[in-house]
Design a protein around this motif. Structure first.
Motif, PDB file in Angstrom:
ATOM      1  N   ARG A 158      -6.206   9.493  -7.082  1.00 31.92           N
ATOM      2  CA  ARG A 158      -5.327   8.484  -6.480  1.00 31.92           C
ATOM      3  C   ARG A 158      -6.139   7.634  -5.515  1.00 31.92           C
ATOM      4  O   ARG A 158      -7.129   8.105  -4.940  1.00 31.92           O
ATOM      5  CB  ARG A 158      -4.175   9.160  -5.713  1.00 31.92           C
ATOM      6  N   TYR A 166      -6.323   4.559   1.167  1.00 30.27           N
ATOM      7  CA  TYR A 166      -6.151   3.365   1.998  1.00 30.27           C
ATOM      8  C   TYR A 166      -6.779   3.631   3.355  1.00 30.27           C
ATOM      9  O   TYR A 166      -6.590   4.705   3.946  1.00 30.27           O
ATOM     10  CB  TYR A 166      -4.677   3.012   2.148  1.00 30.27           C
ATOM     11  N   ILE A 176       2.155   4.864  -0.176  1.00 30.45           N
ATOM     12  CA  ILE A 176       1.687   6.220   0.131  1.00 30.45           C
ATOM     13  C   ILE A 176       2.883   7.165   0.136  1.00 30.45           C
ATOM     14  O   ILE A 176       4.042   6.727   0.149  1.00 30.45           O
ATOM     15  CB  ILE A 176       0.976   6.279   1.502  1.00 30.45           C
ATOM     16  N   ALA A 229       0.881  -1.181   0.000  1.00 32.99           N
ATOM     17  CA  ALA A 229       0.000   0.000   0.000  1.00 32.99           C
ATOM     18  C   ALA A 229       0.911   1.220   0.000  1.00 32.99           C
ATOM     19  O   ALA A 229       1.342   1.694   1.063  1.00 32.99           O
ATOM     20  CB  ALA A 229      -0.923  -0.006   1.217  1.00 32.99           C
ATOM     21  N   GLU A 283      -7.979  -1.058   0.560  1.00 32.33           N
ATOM     22  CA  GLU A 283      -7.853  -0.055  -0.497  1.00 32.33           C
ATOM     23  C   GLU A 283      -9.242   0.393  -0.944  1.00 32.33           C
ATOM     24  O   GLU A 283     -10.111  -0.428  -1.220  1.00 32.33           O
ATOM     25  CB  GLU A 283      -7.076  -0.620  -1.689  1.00 32.33           C
ATOM     26  N   GLY A 343      -3.140   7.385  -1.347  1.00 28.88           N
ATOM     27  CA  GLY A 343      -2.012   6.664  -1.894  1.00 28.88           C
ATOM     28  C   GLY A 343      -1.084   7.533  -2.713  1.00 28.88           C
ATOM     29  O   GLY A 343      -1.396   8.669  -3.068  1.00 28.88           O
TER      30      GLY A 343
END
Length: 507
Positions: A430, A433, A385, A383, A419, A505
């Motif tokens: 984008r 999460y 970021i 994930a 997600e 993200g």
């Protein structure tokens, strides 16, 4: 009409000016008319006599005398003809014709014969001339003109032509004008008062309208959007300027009000921050004072070998544990100082949030085993970021640590990282999460939930180190998440307490 108002003042001034002007014109007419009339009369008489002389000069007496008599009738003038010795003959202004004149002057034939002989017969006329009776009439103000003429019968001998016109009629007219003055005062006053009243109303009306607008502006009433006057003169321009001034002042006052509200808000926020700082300092002092006092007391007792403190190994270990807690507290305070600094900028880069959660779960596995707790984890492979790795790792660790620490034995801690679809209303597009941390078996008073992110606040009030930390954990979490623009919340659920974080993200 107010006595001190502009309308009343205009009325008085205008009325006074009209009365004075009328009187001046009347008196000027009385005093200057006779002189002006005399000058005009004199000029006309001289001009007429000059024309008469041109017409009769060198003519015979028979031709000249009727022309002179006609001139006398037209100008109401008496005519006298004199020779160089002063003897002369008089032609009255009421001459009506040759036959009438001959009947009154029987010597005319002798005059004519003597004129032909070159001499003028006797008939002297010295002194003022009367009304045709040989100078025996009443005295009058006269205008006189004298010219030299010649008759055909007299050869080269010249005679003096004297023309006298009375001024009595204009004198009488001036007197009548003066006597009529009292009767003229009433229409003069009525005209002055009426004219002044109308003039004052016409002139004061636009000024009063402008005064009303100015008074509204003085009371900070800026609703004057349209000009009070639409004329094309200076008053109309002044009215337009006042309306524009009202609009500008309204805008400026609105901006000032907004700035004032912002200033009040800033002052209130500064006061709140100052109060929080004082509370923060007082809390830090309390947090540090208690362990310092405890360590100092233990060391002093060990140095003095008092009672049970002779067992130094036991109390040295306790003192060391307290100092480690103090060291942790100091590091947390320093971390907060950096986060609250105006110059603080997080070191942003691409970070795997799922990996940070795995590391924090691994660090808490020992404490979970001690409390016979079950850790459940649901994570994606990655994930990504954009975040400061050190700060985000600390925030995730604090959230999971609190969940494990404040849950009872044999409870569960469930960590999920999901997600979410990209929000089309947000730019850039984008993914988001969602990190959820649930610790079961506990509930927090609803009134205390909003205060969990305050510094040094703890849901349990004993403030014992055995039942909780320093109270800075969630406060540090909130500062870190705010610096990253994340959304976070904490709430009670039927199963326990859930902490939720939403972070966007990487691009």
């Amino acid at each position: 009409m107010r006595r001190k108002g502009i309308r009343f003042k205009l009325f008085l001034v205008t009325a006074a000016l009209l009365v004075v002007s009328a009187l001046l014109m009347y008196l000027t007419l009385y005093f200057m008319l006779p002189g002006y009339y005399k000058n005009i009369k004199q000029a006309r008489l001289e001009s007429g006599v000059s024309e008469l002389v041109q017409a009769i000069d060198g003519q015979s007496a028979e031709t000249a005398i009727p022309l002179m008599a006609q001139f006398g009738q037209e100008h109401n003038a008496a005519i006298v003809i004199r020779d160089k010795e002063g003897q002369g003959y008089y032609i009255p202004p009421n001459f009506r014709g040759m036959n009438n004149w001959l009947s009154r002057n029987a010597t005319y034939l002798g005059i004519r014969r003597q004129m032909e002989a070159g001499r003028l017969l006797e008939g002297r006329t010295d002194g003022p001339i009367g009304d045709g009776d040989g100078g025996k009439g009443p005295m009058m103000h006269m205008l006189s003109v004298e010219k030299q003429i010649r008759f055909a019968e007299s050869g080269d001998e010249t005679y003096t032509l004297s023309v006298d016109a009375p001024l009595q009629p204009i004198g009488e007219a001036a007197g009548v004008i003066l006597l009529f003055l009292p009767y003229m005062l009433i229409p003069i006053l009525l005209t002055a008062v009426g004219g002044a009243f109308i003039y004052s109303r016409l002139m004061a009306k636009p000024l009063l309208s402008l005064n009303k607008v100015a008074r509204r502006l003085a009371k900070l009433d800026f609703s004057v959007s349209k000009p009070a006057l639409t004329t094309k003169d200076e008053l109309g321009e002044l009215s337009l300027s006042l309306s524009r001034l009202a609009v500008n002042l309204q805008q400026t006052m609105g901006e000032l009000q907004e700035a004032n509200d912002q200033l009040k808000s800033d002052i209130e926020r500064e006061r709140e921050q100052e109060a929080k700082r004082r509370e923060f300092v007082a809390t830090i002092s309390h947090e540090l004072k208690t362990p310092i006092t405890a360590v100092s007391g233990q060391l002093e007792a060990m140095i003095a070998n008092v009672g049970s403190y002779r067992d130094r190994d036991k109390y040295l270990r306790q003192s060391y544990t307290i100092m480690r807690e103090m060291d942790k507290l100091v590091h947390e305070i320093l971390e907060l100082s950096k986060l609250e600094s105006r110059d603080f900028l997080p070191l942003m880069r691409t970070v795997d949030l799922a990996e940070l959660v795995r590391e924090s779960m691994g660090h808490m596995s020992y404490l979970a085993d001690v409390k016979r707790m079950r850790l459940e984890c649901e994570l994606p492979e990655e994930a990504m970021i954009t975040a400061d790795e050190r700060l985000m790792s600390k925030a995730v660790a604090n959230i999971i640590t609190n969940a494990v620490q404040y849950s009872g034995d044999a409870e569960r801690v469930v960590v999920r990282l999901l997600e979410e679809a990209a929000d089309e209303k947000r730019e850039p597009l984008r993914p988001w999460y969602r990190l959820e941390v649930l610790n079961t078996g506990v509930q927090v008073d609803e009134t205390k939930l909003p205060r969990l992110f305050e510094p040094f606040y703890r849901a349990e009030q004993s403030r014992s180190r055995s039942t909780g930390g320093s109270g800075l954990g969630l406060y540090i979490v909130s500062k870190v998440l705010d610096a990253h623009g994340a959304e976070y919340s904490i709430a009670n659920t039927p199963e326990g307490v859930r902490f939720c974080v939403r972070v966007q993200g990487a691009a």
